[in-house]
Design an enzyme around this catalytic site. Sequence first.
Site, PDB file in Angstrom:
ATOM      1  N   ARG A 241      19.610 -66.356 -14.456  1.00  0.00           N
ATOM      2  CA  ARG A 241      19.993 -67.717 -14.114  1.00  0.00           C
ATOM      3  C   ARG A 241      19.876 -68.569 -15.366  1.00  0.00           C
ATOM      4  O   ARG A 241      18.900 -68.447 -16.125  1.00  0.00           O
ATOM      5  CB  ARG A 241      19.087 -68.296 -13.018  1.00  0.00           C
ATOM      6  CG  ARG A 241      19.409 -67.821 -11.607  1.00  0.00           C
ATOM      7  CD  ARG A 241      20.763 -68.322 -11.103  1.00  0.00           C
ATOM      8  NE  ARG A 241      21.068 -67.873  -9.744  1.00  0.00           N
ATOM      9  CZ  ARG A 241      21.735 -66.753  -9.469  1.00  0.00           C
ATOM     10  NH1 ARG A 241      22.165 -65.968 -10.425  1.00  0.00           N
ATOM     11  NH2 ARG A 241      21.986 -66.428  -8.205  1.00  0.00           N
ATOM     12  N   GLU A 270      27.189 -74.934 -14.512  1.00  0.00           N
ATOM     13  CA  GLU A 270      28.354 -74.062 -14.347  1.00  0.00           C
ATOM     14  C   GLU A 270      29.416 -74.799 -13.550  1.00  0.00           C
ATOM     15  O   GLU A 270      29.057 -75.487 -12.584  1.00  0.00           O
ATOM     16  CB  GLU A 270      27.936 -72.765 -13.626  1.00  0.00           C
ATOM     17  CG  GLU A 270      26.964 -71.939 -14.462  1.00  0.00           C
ATOM     18  CD  GLU A 270      26.501 -70.647 -13.778  1.00  0.00           C
ATOM     19  OE1 GLU A 270      26.939 -70.375 -12.646  1.00  0.00           O
ATOM     20  OE2 GLU A 270      25.699 -69.931 -14.379  1.00  0.00           O
ATOM     21  N   HIS A 289      29.616 -66.057 -15.625  1.00  0.00           N
ATOM     22  CA  HIS A 289      28.839 -65.643 -14.439  1.00  0.00           C
ATOM     23  C   HIS A 289      29.568 -64.546 -13.650  1.00  0.00           C
ATOM     24  O   HIS A 289      29.901 -64.723 -12.472  1.00  0.00           O
ATOM     25  CB  HIS A 289      28.531 -66.848 -13.528  1.00  0.00           C
ATOM     26  CG  HIS A 289      27.316 -66.634 -12.678  1.00  0.00           C
ATOM     27  ND1 HIS A 289      26.475 -67.632 -12.270  1.00  0.00           N
ATOM     28  CD2 HIS A 289      26.775 -65.497 -12.158  1.00  0.00           C
ATOM     29  CE1 HIS A 289      25.490 -67.135 -11.533  1.00  0.00           C
ATOM     30  NE2 HIS A 289      25.660 -65.825 -11.459  1.00  0.00           N
TER      31      HIS A 289
HETATM   32  C1  GLV Z   1      24.613 -63.657  -8.816  1.00  0.00           C
HETATM   33  O1  GLV Z   1      24.285 -64.359  -9.721  1.00  0.00           O
HETATM   34  C2  GLV Z   1      23.760 -63.327  -7.724  1.00  0.00           C
HETATM   35  O2  GLV Z   1      22.667 -63.901  -7.606  1.00  0.00           O
HETATM   36  O3  GLV Z   1      24.154 -62.478  -6.913  1.00  0.00           O
END
Ligand code: GLV
Length: 336
Positions: A241, A270, A289
Amino acid sequence: MKPKLFITREIFRDVINKLSTYYEVEVWDRFREPPYEILSEKARVSDALFTLLTDRIDCNLLKHSPRLRIVAQMAVGFDNIDVKCATDLGIYVTNTPGVLTEATAEHTWALILSLARRIIEADYFTRWGEWFRSGTAWHPTMLLGVELQGKTLGILGLGRIGSRVAEIAKAFNMRIIYYDVVRRRDLEEKLGLEYVELDKLIEESDIISIHTPLTPETRHLINEDRLKRMKRTALLVNTARGAVVDTEALVKALREGWIAGAALDVYEQEPLNPNHPISAFKNVILTPHIASATLDTRRKMAELTAENLIAFYEGRIPPTLVNTEVVNKKKPGFMS
Ligand code: GLV
């Protein structure tokens, strides 16, 4: 009458169809996430939500959703959901652990290798004619990278994904150290890992790969002080994260050469604004991401989310329930 389910984004059609046999389904079919106000309105009249990590499920929303019994998230991380508040209200929260481990670990390695061997820079160098213009077919010091063999990989957070990243590192003959709040002696033995304190990991790693969830304790875990104490040759990789790293401090670290490079898949904000100073560094690789973004994995994530919703509908405990203690408050199902 079927319970109402709001799905916050277009997912696989067959998964929606399957859910429609149990729920009266409404799907938010725009590319962008529903704005918070709309999400709150939908939650207010829903019995169940199918959410993504971009949906803010805070206590205010939960408290004003009297019918809501389950929030089923299609992600392993759930820092967008106020789980404590949900538990207090007797609302079930589920996530999708396990099914995205492989894809995320593979993406992490794609980033580590790309960063170590300067793949993106090399592609630009070749594609945009710099190589051609140099007039040199091969030069002993052209685009030198970092060899992994014998280097130290520091894994920050030895959960499913961190362990898999460590396991793959064995193939590169790396020394692997890790830090986690929970010491995993079983994995130390199995994968040949060494447990170290956080400070030691920061100081000794050639590559640091982050795999912790975002919690109040891990927010800005990689801060200015820790960046300063890393090796000047260190590479930092984050597929967890964004907020685990203090981005402003990272920009400073890169600008002033405290570390040698970074590869990021996640950001504090983001989508990332391309004008953000982090975008300007040649020794930084950025992906949007997408660590879990393979068709196989995204299908499995959607299917597991549906399984959780169906189990709940049938009065069973959802297979990947986050707030297990909620069971003592309310039984699963819409009957009680
Ligand atoms: C992606 O970032 C997730 O947490 O699945």
